[in-house]
Enzyme design. Structure first.
Site, short mmCIF file in Angstrom:
data_model
loop_
_atom_site.label_atom_id
_atom_site.label_comp_id
_atom_site.label_asym_id
_atom_site.label_seq_id
_atom_site.Cartn_x
_atom_site.Cartn_y
_atom_site.Cartn_z
N ALA A 98 1.26 -8.73 19.24
CA ALA A 98 2.37 -9.17 18.39
C ALA A 98 3.72 -9.01 19.09
CB ALA A 98 2.36 -8.37 17.09
N CYS A 104 2.31 14.58 -12.73
CA CYS A 104 3.49 14.08 -13.47
C CYS A 104 4.17 12.92 -12.76
CB CYS A 104 4.48 15.21 -13.72
SG CYS A 104 5.40 15.72 -12.24
N GLY A 150 -1.28 -9.14 12.84
CA GLY A 150 -1.91 -7.84 13.07
C GLY A 150 -2.66 -7.26 11.89
N SER A 203 -6.60 -7.23 10.00
CA SER A 203 -8.01 -7.62 10.12
C SER A 203 -8.43 -8.51 8.95
CB SER A 203 -8.90 -6.38 10.18
OG SER A 203 -8.75 -5.62 8.99
N GLU A 252 -7.36 -10.48 18.06
CA GLU A 252 -8.78 -10.84 17.87
C GLU A 252 -8.94 -11.78 16.70
OE1 GLU A 252 -11.01 -7.21 17.43
OE2 GLU A 252 -9.97 -6.34 19.15
N CYS A 306 5.01 21.45 -11.78
CA CYS A 306 4.19 21.33 -12.99
C CYS A 306 2.76 21.81 -12.76
CB CYS A 306 4.17 19.88 -13.49
SG CYS A 306 3.00 18.80 -12.64
N HIS A 324 0.82 -1.22 0.00
CA HIS A 324 0.00 0.00 0.00
C HIS A 324 0.85 1.27 0.00
CE1 HIS A 324 -3.56 -2.53 1.76
NE2 HIS A 324 -3.42 -2.68 0.47
C1 BJW Z 1 -3.14 -6.49 16.90
C2 BJW Z 1 -2.59 -5.64 17.85
C3 BJW Z 1 -1.43 -6.08 18.48
C4 BJW Z 1 -4.31 -4.66 17.04
N1 BJW Z 1 -0.93 -7.26 18.16
N2 BJW Z 1 -2.62 -7.67 16.62
C5 BJW Z 1 -12.88 -7.85 -2.99
C6 BJW Z 1 -13.98 -7.90 -2.16
C7 BJW Z 1 -14.50 -6.73 -1.59
C8 BJW Z 1 -13.93 -5.48 -1.84
C9 BJW Z 1 -12.84 -5.43 -2.65
C10 BJW Z 1 -12.33 -6.60 -3.22
N3 BJW Z 1 -11.23 -6.25 -3.96
C11 BJW Z 1 -11.07 -4.92 -3.86
C12 BJW Z 1 -12.03 -4.38 -3.08
C13 BJW Z 1 -12.19 -2.94 -2.73
C14 BJW Z 1 -11.26 -2.48 -1.64
C15 BJW Z 1 -11.51 -3.31 -0.39
O1 BJW Z 1 -10.82 -4.25 -0.06
N4 BJW Z 1 -12.52 -2.94 0.39
C16 BJW Z 1 -12.85 -3.67 1.62
C17 BJW Z 1 -12.73 -2.72 2.79
C18 BJW Z 1 -14.19 -4.27 1.48
N5 BJW Z 1 -9.89 -2.59 -2.07
C19 BJW Z 1 -9.29 -1.62 -2.80
O2 BJW Z 1 -9.90 -0.63 -3.15
C20 BJW Z 1 -7.86 -1.85 -3.22
N6 BJW Z 1 -7.71 -1.57 -4.60
C21 BJW Z 1 -8.25 -2.36 -5.52
O3 BJW Z 1 -8.82 -3.39 -5.26
O4 BJW Z 1 -8.10 -1.89 -6.80
C22 BJW Z 1 -8.73 -2.63 -7.86
C23 BJW Z 1 -8.73 -1.81 -9.12
C24 BJW Z 1 -8.93 -2.46 -10.29
C25 BJW Z 1 -8.96 -1.73 -11.46
C26 BJW Z 1 -8.77 -0.36 -11.45
C27 BJW Z 1 -8.56 0.29 -10.27
C28 BJW Z 1 -8.55 -0.44 -9.11
C29 BJW Z 1 -6.94 -0.84 -2.53
C30 BJW Z 1 -6.91 -1.01 -1.04
C31 BJW Z 1 -6.06 0.11 -0.42
C32 BJW Z 1 -6.15 0.11 1.10
N7 BJW Z 1 -5.60 1.33 1.59
C33 BJW Z 1 -5.50 1.53 3.02
C34 BJW Z 1 -5.03 2.97 3.30
C35 BJW Z 1 -3.55 3.13 2.99
C36 BJW Z 1 -3.07 4.52 3.25
C37 BJW Z 1 -3.26 4.95 4.68
O5 BJW Z 1 -2.62 4.40 5.60
O6 BJW Z 1 -4.05 5.86 4.92
O7 BJW Z 1 -4.60 0.57 3.58
S1 BJW Z 1 -7.02 1.20 3.90
C38 BJW Z 1 -6.26 0.49 5.32
O8 BJW Z 1 -6.63 -0.90 5.45
C39 BJW Z 1 -4.74 0.48 5.01
C40 BJW Z 1 -4.34 -0.87 5.52
O9 BJW Z 1 -3.13 -1.27 4.91
C41 BJW Z 1 -5.52 -1.74 5.16
C42 BJW Z 1 -5.61 -3.01 5.95
O10 BJW Z 1 -5.81 -2.76 7.30
P1 BJW Z 1 -5.04 -3.65 8.39
O11 BJW Z 1 -3.59 -3.47 8.25
O12 BJW Z 1 -5.54 -5.04 8.35
O13 BJW Z 1 -5.44 -2.91 9.75
P2 BJW Z 1 -6.80 -3.01 10.60
O14 BJW Z 1 -6.89 -1.82 11.45
O15 BJW Z 1 -7.96 -3.32 9.75
O16 BJW Z 1 -6.58 -4.30 11.53
C43 BJW Z 1 -5.63 -4.31 12.57
C44 BJW Z 1 -5.63 -5.71 13.19
O17 BJW Z 1 -4.60 -5.76 14.16
C45 BJW Z 1 -6.94 -6.06 13.92
O18 BJW Z 1 -7.36 -7.34 13.48
C46 BJW Z 1 -6.55 -6.09 15.40
O19 BJW Z 1 -7.22 -7.10 16.13
C47 BJW Z 1 -5.07 -6.39 15.32
N8 BJW Z 1 -4.27 -5.84 16.41
N9 BJW Z 1 -3.39 -4.48 17.94
C48 BJW Z 1 -1.57 -8.03 17.25
N10 BJW Z 1 -0.82 -5.30 19.44
ZN ZN Z 2 4.17 17.37 -11.28
#
Ligand code: BJW
Ligand code: ZN
Length: 255
Positions: free
Chosen positions: A229, A124, A185, A187, A213, A148, A113
């Site tokens: 973790a 650009c 870590g 979801s 979780e 740009c 990501h």
């Molecule tokens: C602990 C802990 C401790 C806490 N120890 N554990 C298929 C089905 C449905 C939808 C889609 C699909 N394919 C694509 C989609 C759409 C969408 C998507 O997935 N939506 C879902 C929400 C339904 N995906 C996209 O849009 C992706 N792009 C795409 O598919 O493009 C296709 C395309 C085709 C053609 C043309 C154009 C496009 C892009 C996804 C980008 C995600 N971006 C983000 C933001 C990044 C920038 C930022 O930081 O602001 O990425 S969203 C956010 O979620 C971030 C993360 O990387 C990502 C995942 O979250 P993560 O890391 O799992 O964190 P949490 O908070 O969810 O979970 C934390 C976990 O830790 C929890 O379980 C806790 O229990 C645990 N925890 N403390 C151990 N101490």
């Molecule tokens: Zn530029």
């Protein structure tokens, strides 16, 4: 088909999400205290949100960048980096944008990501260090612009945007071809990244989930460590170092 032979080195993929950085003081997205509890992702982490209100989105990323820059890798990041000494081919695949794995010493890290340490022009594509923009843009009334005329944005992947293709391909190949896949870590709700867990399990890797979780993909795990973790990883790494698994044997002892 994924072929596993006892005479070749064990391949390990560590797949991480925001939870691995929680103990560094960085907020996760979902759940209590998560970023999405206070902010609506649709108004911040999409191209449409940036087009509508670039200054608001920019400022949110600047504040997160400042937080990331002031934080340190924790025991989980360090344990993962240490595991690479015993398993030199170990690959980290992260959804995180904080670069904590690299700072902890991991040498092979795929960022699915993007990262928050760089910004790029949305017209650009020119890339610059976030630091060069943060210090000047603090009190500006608009988000910074490129020479740009385009707008600078964080070099991260928003909802609806494609993941970097070559990076995702390498991650998918490694997930399909590894012996042990450790998901830490995350979801497991954001695709296509979460699909790597499914791919690894389907391809015959042993899967270990480290998460406080349950997740929608917990049922795919051969072993689950329901702990922070920063506590689970150092112990798991000790275990894998003391008793290195061989390729082809079941690595994740069921509990
Ligand atoms: C602990 C802990 C401790 C806490 N120890 N554990 C298929 C089905 C449905 C939808 C889609 C699909 N394919 C694509 C989609 C759409 C969408 C998507 O997935 N939506 C879902 C929400 C339904 N995906 C996209 O849009 C992706 N792009 C795409 O598919 O493009 C296709 C395309 C085709 C053609 C043309 C154009 C496009 C892009 C996804 C980008 C995600 N971006 C983000 C933001 C990044 C920038 C930022 O930081 O602001 O990425 S969203 C956010 O979620 C971030 C993360 O990387 C990502 C995942 O979250 P993560 O890391 O799992 O964190 P949490 O908070 O969810 O979970 C934390 C976990 O830790 C929890 O379980 C806790 O229990 C645990 N925890 N403390 C151990 N101490
Ligand atoms: Zn530029």
């Amino acid at each position: 088909m994924n072929e596993r032979h006892a005479d070749r080195p064990v391949r390990i993929v560590v797949f991480t999400g925001a939870g691995v950085s929680a103990e560094s003081g960085l907020a996760t997205f979902r759940g209590v205290g998560g970023l999405w509890a206070d902010f609506d992702p649709a108004t911040l982490a999409t191209p449409a949100a940036f087009a509508r209100d670039p200054k608001r989105v920019w400022d949110w990323y600047v504040s997160r960048y400042v937080g990331v820059r002031a934080s340190e890798p924790n025991a989980a990041h360090r344990a993962i980096a240490r595991l690479e000494r015993t398993f030199p081919s170990l690959l980290v695949v992260t959804q995180n944008i904080d670069r904590m794995h690299q700072r902890a010493g991991s040498s092979k890290v795929l960022e699915l990501h993007g990262n928050i340490w760089n910004a790029r022009c949305n017209a650009c594509g020119r890339e610059v260090d976030m630091a060069t923009l943060v210090d000047i843009a603090d009190s500006a009334s608009d988000s910074p612009r490129c020479g740009c005329g385009g707008r600078m944005r964080p070099s991260v992947v928003w909802f609806g945007e494609r993941l970097p293709e070559a990076v995702f391909e390498e991650a998918a190949e490694s997930a399909a071809d590894c012996d042990l896949f450790i998901a830490v870590g995350t979801s497991a709700t954001v695709y296509p990244a979460a699909g790597l867990i499914e791919l690894a399990a389907r391809s015959g890797a042993d899967v270990i989930e480290v998460n406080r979780e349950e997740t929608p993909l917990s049922h795919l795990a051969d072993r689950v460590l329901r702990e922070p973790a920063g506590e689970a990883l150092p112990r798991l790494v000790d275990e894998l170092e003391l008793d290195p698994p061989t390729a082809g044997a079941s690595l994740a002892k069921r509990e």
